[in-house]
Scaffold this motif. Structure first.
Motif, PDB file in Angstrom:
ATOM      1  N   SER A 157       0.753  -1.262  -0.161  1.00 20.90           N
ATOM      2  CA  SER A 157       0.116  -0.057   0.080  1.00 20.90           C
ATOM      3  C   SER A 157       0.908   1.195  -0.058  1.00 20.90           C
ATOM      4  CB  SER A 157      -0.886   0.013   1.208  1.00 20.90           C
ATOM      5  OG  SER A 157      -0.324   0.421   2.402  1.00 20.90           O
ATOM      6  N   PRO A 158       0.340   2.482  -0.128  1.00 19.13           N
ATOM      7  CA  PRO A 158       0.983   3.642  -0.210  1.00 19.13           C
ATOM      8  C   PRO A 158       1.558   3.899   1.305  1.00 19.13           C
ATOM      9  CG  PRO A 158      -1.145   4.149  -1.497  1.00 19.13           C
ATOM     10  CD  PRO A 158      -1.121   2.657  -0.793  1.00 19.13           C
ATOM     11  N   ARG A 159       1.146   3.137   2.334  1.00 16.40           N
ATOM     12  CA  ARG A 159       1.491   3.505   3.557  1.00 16.40           C
ATOM     13  C   ARG A 159       2.593   2.596   4.007  1.00 16.40           C
ATOM     14  NH1 ARG A 159      -2.782   5.641   6.458  1.00 16.40           N
ATOM     15  NH2 ARG A 159      -4.508   6.111   5.542  1.00 16.40           N
ATOM     16  N   ALA A 160       3.034   1.606   3.070  1.00 14.28           N
ATOM     17  CA  ALA A 160       4.226   1.018   3.315  1.00 14.28           C
ATOM     18  C   ALA A 160       5.381   1.426   4.097  1.00 14.28           C
ATOM     19  CB  ALA A 160       4.802   0.085   2.215  1.00 14.28           C
ATOM     20  N   LYS A 161       5.711   2.712   4.081  1.00 16.78           N
ATOM     21  CA  LYS A 161       7.001   3.298   4.607  1.00 16.78           C
ATOM     22  C   LYS A 161       6.685   3.588   5.966  1.00 16.78           C
ATOM     23  CE  LYS A 161       9.013   5.149   0.289  1.00 16.78           C
ATOM     24  NZ  LYS A 161       9.403   6.369  -0.434  1.00 16.78           N
ATOM     25  N   ASN A 162       5.286   3.628   6.567  1.00 18.52           N
ATOM     26  CA  ASN A 162       4.932   4.007   7.782  1.00 18.52           C
ATOM     27  C   ASN A 162       4.856   2.639   8.462  1.00 18.52           C
ATOM     28  OD1 ASN A 162       5.364   6.915   7.641  1.00 18.52           O
ATOM     29  ND2 ASN A 162       3.308   6.746   6.359  1.00 18.52           N
ATOM     30  N   THR A 188      -3.095   6.526  38.590  1.00 14.33           N
ATOM     31  CA  THR A 188      -1.955   5.760  39.704  1.00 14.33           C
ATOM     32  C   THR A 188      -1.123   4.839  38.610  1.00 14.33           C
ATOM     33  OG1 THR A 188      -3.514   5.638  41.487  1.00 14.33           O
ATOM     34  CG2 THR A 188      -1.674   4.077  41.571  1.00 14.33           C
ATOM     35  N   GLY A 189       0.256   4.969  38.864  1.00 15.46           N
ATOM     36  CA  GLY A 189       1.108   4.575  38.028  1.00 15.46           C
ATOM     37  C   GLY A 189       1.667   5.194  36.679  1.00 15.46           C
ATOM     38  N   ALA A 190       0.986   5.796  36.257  1.00 15.10           N
ATOM     39  CA  ALA A 190       1.266   6.977  35.123  1.00 15.10           C
ATOM     40  C   ALA A 190       2.384   7.857  35.490  1.00 15.10           C
ATOM     41  CB  ALA A 190       0.125   7.882  34.464  1.00 15.10           C
ATOM     42  N   ILE A 191       3.438   7.354  35.476  1.00 21.30           N
ATOM     43  CA  ILE A 191       4.611   8.160  35.815  1.00 21.30           C
ATOM     44  C   ILE A 191       5.479   8.794  34.784  1.00 21.30           C
ATOM     45  CG2 ILE A 191       5.177   6.458  37.882  1.00 21.30           C
ATOM     46  CD1 ILE A 191       7.420   5.100  35.963  1.00 21.30           C
ATOM     47  N   LYS A 192       5.013   8.706  33.599  1.00 24.19           N
ATOM     48  CA  LYS A 192       5.561   9.881  32.478  1.00 24.19           C
ATOM     49  C   LYS A 192       4.432   9.785  31.243  1.00 24.19           C
ATOM     50  CE  LYS A 192       7.848   5.761  30.362  1.00 24.19           C
ATOM     51  NZ  LYS A 192       9.239   5.446  29.778  1.00 24.19           N
ATOM     52  N   ASN A 193       4.637  10.472  30.567  1.00 32.81           N
ATOM     53  CA  ASN A 193       3.723  10.822  29.521  1.00 32.81           C
ATOM     54  C   ASN A 193       4.032   9.590  28.495  1.00 32.81           C
ATOM     55  OD1 ASN A 193       2.844  12.945  30.216  1.00 32.81           O
ATOM     56  ND2 ASN A 193       4.305  14.272  28.633  1.00 32.81           N
ATOM     57  N   GLN A 194       3.047   8.977  28.089  1.00 37.55           N
ATOM     58  CA  GLN A 194       3.141   7.838  27.176  1.00 37.55           C
ATOM     59  C   GLN A 194       2.270   7.837  25.849  1.00 37.55           C
ATOM     60  OE1 GLN A 194       4.872   4.808  28.027  1.00 37.55           O
ATOM     61  NE2 GLN A 194       4.493   4.390  25.706  1.00 37.55           N
ATOM     62  N   MET A 195       3.056   7.674  24.725  1.00 37.48           N
ATOM     63  CA  MET A 195       2.374   7.818  23.321  1.00 37.48           C
ATOM     64  C   MET A 195       1.557   6.562  23.154  1.00 37.48           C
ATOM     65  SD  MET A 195       3.949   8.118  19.759  1.00 37.48           S
ATOM     66  CE  MET A 195       4.849   9.872  19.875  1.00 37.48           C
ATOM     67  N   GLY A 196       0.455   6.513  22.540  1.00 35.70           N
ATOM     68  CA  GLY A 196      -0.608   5.215  22.541  1.00 35.70           C
ATOM     69  C   GLY A 196       0.016   4.520  21.191  1.00 35.70           C
ATOM     70  N   LEU A 197      -0.662   3.448  20.947  1.00 34.93           N
ATOM     71  CA  LEU A 197      -0.276   2.694  19.669  1.00 34.93           C
ATOM     72  C   LEU A 197      -0.892   3.192  18.420  1.00 34.93           C
ATOM     73  CD1 LEU A 197      -0.740  -1.030  20.915  1.00 34.93           C
ATOM     74  CD2 LEU A 197       1.329   0.266  21.175  1.00 34.93           C
ATOM     75  N   LEU A 198      -1.849   4.211  18.510  1.00 30.48           N
ATOM     76  CA  LEU A 198      -2.511   4.649  17.315  1.00 30.48           C
ATOM     77  C   LEU A 198      -1.442   5.748  16.905  1.00 30.48           C
ATOM     78  CD1 LEU A 198      -6.589   4.725  17.613  1.00 30.48           C
ATOM     79  CD2 LEU A 198      -5.030   3.106  16.254  1.00 30.48           C
ATOM     80  N   ARG A 199      -0.810   6.546  17.650  1.00 29.39           N
ATOM     81  CA  ARG A 199      -0.265   7.505  17.291  1.00 29.39           C
ATOM     82  C   ARG A 199       1.211   6.893  16.695  1.00 29.39           C
ATOM     83  NH1 ARG A 199      -0.440  12.434  20.532  1.00 29.39           N
ATOM     84  NH2 ARG A 199       1.746  13.017  19.189  1.00 29.39           N
ATOM     85  N   HIS A 200       1.566   5.725  17.194  1.00 26.76           N
ATOM     86  CA  HIS A 200       2.773   5.118  16.510  1.00 26.76           C
ATOM     87  C   HIS A 200       2.655   4.493  15.028  1.00 26.76           C
ATOM     88  CE1 HIS A 200       5.519   4.485  19.984  1.00 26.76           C
ATOM     89  NE2 HIS A 200       4.394   4.258  20.581  1.00 26.76           N
ATOM     90  N   CYS A 201       1.315   4.416  14.678  1.00 26.36           N
ATOM     91  CA  CYS A 201       1.069   4.079  13.369  1.00 26.36           C
ATOM     92  C   CYS A 201       0.349   5.140  12.766  1.00 26.36           C
ATOM     93  CB  CYS A 201       0.167   2.770  13.393  1.00 26.36           C
ATOM     94  SG  CYS A 201      -1.091   2.842  14.047  1.00 26.36           S
ATOM     95  N   ASP A 202       0.334   6.463  13.019  1.00 23.67           N
ATOM     96  CA  ASP A 202      -0.319   7.599  12.247  1.00 23.67           C
ATOM     97  C   ASP A 202       0.422   7.481  10.879  1.00 23.67           C
ATOM     98  OD1 ASP A 202      -1.326   9.987  11.484  1.00 23.67           O
ATOM     99  OD2 ASP A 202      -0.023  11.242  12.413  1.00 23.67           O
ATOM    100  N   GLY A 203      -0.236   7.574   9.762  1.00 22.41           N
ATOM    101  CA  GLY A 203       0.141   7.503   8.264  1.00 22.41           C
ATOM    102  C   GLY A 203       0.485   5.895   7.981  1.00 22.41           C
ATOM    103  N   GLY A 204       0.074   5.158   8.818  1.00 18.41           N
ATOM    104  CA  GLY A 204       0.476   3.692   8.562  1.00 18.41           C
ATOM    105  C   GLY A 204      -0.939   2.886   8.697  1.00 18.41           C
ATOM    106  N   THR A 205      -0.698   1.647   9.138  1.00 16.71           N
ATOM    107  CA  THR A 205      -1.770   0.667   9.447  1.00 16.71           C
ATOM    108  C   THR A 205      -1.760  -0.058  10.772  1.00 16.71           C
ATOM    109  OG1 THR A 205      -1.680  -0.017   7.180  1.00 16.71           O
ATOM    110  CG2 THR A 205      -2.798  -1.516   8.545  1.00 16.71           C
TER     111      THR A 205
END
Length: 461
Positions: free
Chosen positions: A192-197, A225-242
């Motif tokens: 797909s055109p998303r292959a590079k992401n 409780t337990g959120a000791i730092k900012n955490q990027m979610g899985l959907l942000r990791h595949c922005d532009g991808g699948t």
């Protein structure tokens, strides 16, 4: 995005839907021109310029998708969003092949429609190149070397994957456990055109319901409780991808509702944040459940099902793929055997056994069998005696059951018992508790029977 400068052509033969949609879009700042059939739409396109076409499928002049074909041939620079009240796999596949931006099902929420329009204008996809003849089986196999198979079922699958890969359309892949759903999802992404992401695998069985939002959407430090730092979610990791949601049918109802908005609007709000995040993500999902039955039973949201199953691909079980079994066996043997292994292949009897065996665990089971026999085989060929006990038993059952008059009652009952256990374990994907309930046995009783017959429940998972 300055909506004032965008013009939309709306083609739909339902006056109420057409006029209401146009009015709502005008309130959003778009300029809209409305027509009631495909012929008028084609005439208007020849005289005026537009930034997007919003088209119904089932209307006069478009019974053979004339507007889609004309629009994508002569006006390929104009993205097209299809909205239909009568979806079908052939029309969805053909629409995707022609290069539409999105394929929505009526009744569609206006927020979802608006999101699809904005996405199509921001990220137009190229028209798929037309060819006089479809790709040949040889060309398809060369194009998808990661998918092993030459059976009719696999060639049909390759053709569908070839058509849908270039689009942004969401895909649902179903089939028994072990049929290779993730391999197909990865192939769709890779071509797909998303292959590079990123291609992000999200296992729905591995995310606790209480952490679903945090894992998927992310969180900010101190939000719980337990959120000791900012955490990027899985959907942000595949922005532009699948985003590949595996075992989608296991998603709890509350999590389904949270996922729906992200799918519809391509936005979500991280836990502890107030500002929504926009992404551009394609959703490919897989399940071994019959999701339509789950919808009918009220266990899966109908709106989420329709949004994710725009293209539905059903994978055939290995037992229905003929000599693909032998191709896969050769592939795994070549891939898994050590370089210094004396093994050269399989005996004729073993290949016959492979053809006859039912493969309840499908490709995953075949791979495990090959890996096991590579370790245990003594000669240069893998023999039936090197195979797992349940496969040897299946071979014995095939012979003995055809010669019932020559064996004792106890032997016949043993064979029937073994066959029954294989069927029940296959039905319940190797889950001992479920299989025991159906068989009317305790877990301990079922485990005793399995041990007696040399059957491993893990081979059915």
């Amino acid at each position: 995005m300055n909506k004032q400068s965008y013009r939309i052509l709306i083609a739909d033969d339902e006056p109420l839907y057409r006029n209401t949609t146009a009015e709502l879009l005008r309130e959003e700042g778009y300029e809209c021109v409305c027509v009631e059939d495909a012929n008028d739409a084609i005439d208007v396109l020849s005289e005026h310029s537009f930034d997007l076409i919003l088209s119904d499928l089932n209307m006069p002049g478009n019974l053979k998708l004339e507007l889609l074909k004309e629009g994508r041939t002569k006006y390929s620079h104009i993205p097209m969003v299809v909205v239909t009240g009568a979806p079908s796999i052939p029309s969805a596949i053909e629409s995707v092949r022609l290069g539409i931006a999105d394929y929505l099902l009526k009744p569609v929420k206006f927020e979802e429609l608006l999101s699809a329009i904005e996405r199509a204008i921001r990220h137009p996809i190229a028209k798929i190149v037309e060819t006089d003849t479809p790709p040949s089986p040889v060309e398809l196999r060369k194009h998808f070397p990661e998918i092993i198979g030459e059976s009719a079922a696999m060639l049909e699958l390759l053709d569908i994957v070839d058509r849908v890969a270039a689009s942004n359309t969401n895909v649902l892949i179903t089939g028994e456990s072990g049929t290779g759903k993730e391999v197909i999802a990865q192939a769709i992404h890779n071509h797909s055109p998303r292959a590079k992401n990123a291609f992000q695998v999200i296992d729905c069985t591995a995310i606790p319901e209480s952490l679903f939002e945090s894992v998927l959407f992310g969180h900010v430090k101190g939000s719980f409780t337990g959120a000791i730092k900012n955490q990027m979610g899985l959907l942000r990791h595949c922005d532009g991808g699948t985003a590949f949601f595996d075992e989608l049918g296991e998603l709890p109802a509350a999590s389904q509702a949270k996922l729906l908005r992200a799918v519809q609007e391509q936005t979500f709000t991280p836990v502890g944040e107030s500002k929504p995040v926009q992404v551009d993500t394609r959703f490919v999902c897989a399940t071994n459940r019959d999701l339509q039955s789950e919808v009918d039973a009220g266990r899966f949201r109908q709106d989420l099902f329709y949004r994710l199953a725009v293209i539905h691909i059903e994978l055939a079980p290995l037992r229905e793929r003929g000599d693909d079994i032998l191709l896969l066996a050769d592939f795994f043997l070549e891939r898994l055997r050590p370089k210094d292994s004396p093994l050269t292949g399989f005996s004729v009897e073993t290949l016959d056994c492979f053809r006859r065996y039912r493969w309840p665990g499908n490709i995953r089971e075949l791979r495990n069998v090959i890996e096991r026999t590579i370790t245990l085989a003594r000669g240069t060929e893998i023999e039936v005696s090197d195979l797992p006990p349940q496969m040897q038993s299946a071979e014995e059952d095939r012979v003995d059951l055809s010669l019932l008059s020559e064996i004792s009652r106890d032997e016949a009952l043993d064979n029937a018992d073994r066959a029954y256990l294989n069927v029940v374990l296959k039905k319940h994907n190797g889950v001992i508790a479920s299989a025991a309930r159906q068989a009317g046995l305790s877990r301990q009783g079922l485990n005793k029977l399995l041990k007696r017959h040399g059957i491993e429940a893990d081979d059915f998972r």
